[in-house]
Design a protein around this motif. Structure first.
Motif, PDB file in Angstrom:
ATOM      1  N   ARG A 127       0.825  -1.212   0.000  1.00 46.83           N
ATOM      2  CA  ARG A 127       0.000   0.000   0.000  1.00 46.83           C
ATOM      3  C   ARG A 127       0.856   1.256   0.000  1.00 46.83           C
ATOM      4  O   ARG A 127       0.517   2.257  -0.637  1.00 46.83           O
ATOM      5  N   VAL A 176      -4.907   2.369  -4.558  1.00 49.05           N
ATOM      6  CA  VAL A 176      -4.401   1.596  -3.434  1.00 49.05           C
ATOM      7  C   VAL A 176      -5.305   0.433  -3.083  1.00 49.05           C
ATOM      8  O   VAL A 176      -4.853  -0.610  -2.655  1.00 49.05           O
ATOM      9  N   ARG A 177      -6.607   0.563  -3.302  1.00 51.81           N
ATOM     10  CA  ARG A 177      -7.560  -0.415  -2.789  1.00 51.81           C
ATOM     11  C   ARG A 177      -8.068  -1.381  -3.850  1.00 51.81           C
ATOM     12  O   ARG A 177      -9.222  -1.769  -3.833  1.00 51.81           O
TER      13      ARG A 177
END
Length: 128
Positions: free
Chosen positions: A87, A97-98
């Motif tokens: 991350r 990031v997700r």
């Protein structure tokens, strides 16, 4: 004009929308604050008594909002980048990031995720 927790809010604004102007307070938290202080959601800030305003001020002082919340978010991102995990590297490269799709959404993520992120530091630490 009503002065609440270092912010000046017009008197014609409802309590719910006035509370939601603070960074870190959404509709649910604003509703909880109104319930604790026993204020109706549709009440206007100009209609509140001084006692109700001070109780709202006390509830706001218990929460982490505005600059304190910004600071913790930036510190958490910095910590992730220093650790060098996945991350943190994604934040450093300004990539999603997700788990978002990177084929079509990278440009949108670069526009939205601008929180003091640099490209140096992560890769230098991992190469050494």
């Amino acid at each position: 004009m009503v002065f609440l927790h270092s912010m000046v809010i017009p008197e014609t604004v409802s309590v719910m929308s006035g509370l939601q102007r603070f960074y870190g307070i959404g509709p649910n938290i604003a509703a909880r604050i109104c319930a604790r202080v026993t204020i109706h959601r549709t009440a206007l800030l100009g209609e509140l008594s001084q006692k109700q305003l001070t109780s709202v001020q006390q509830e706001l002082s218990k929460l982490t909002i505005e600059n304190d919340l910004h600071r913790t978010v930036v510190e958490n991102i910095r910590r992730l980048k220093e650790m060098g995990n996945y991350r943190g590297r994604r934040h450093a490269l300004r990539l999603p990031v997700r788990g978002q799709n990177t084929k079509t959404q990278v440009n949108t993520a670069k526009k939205l995720n601008k929180v003091e992120r640099g490209r140096t530091g992560i890769w230098q630490a991992t190469l050494e």
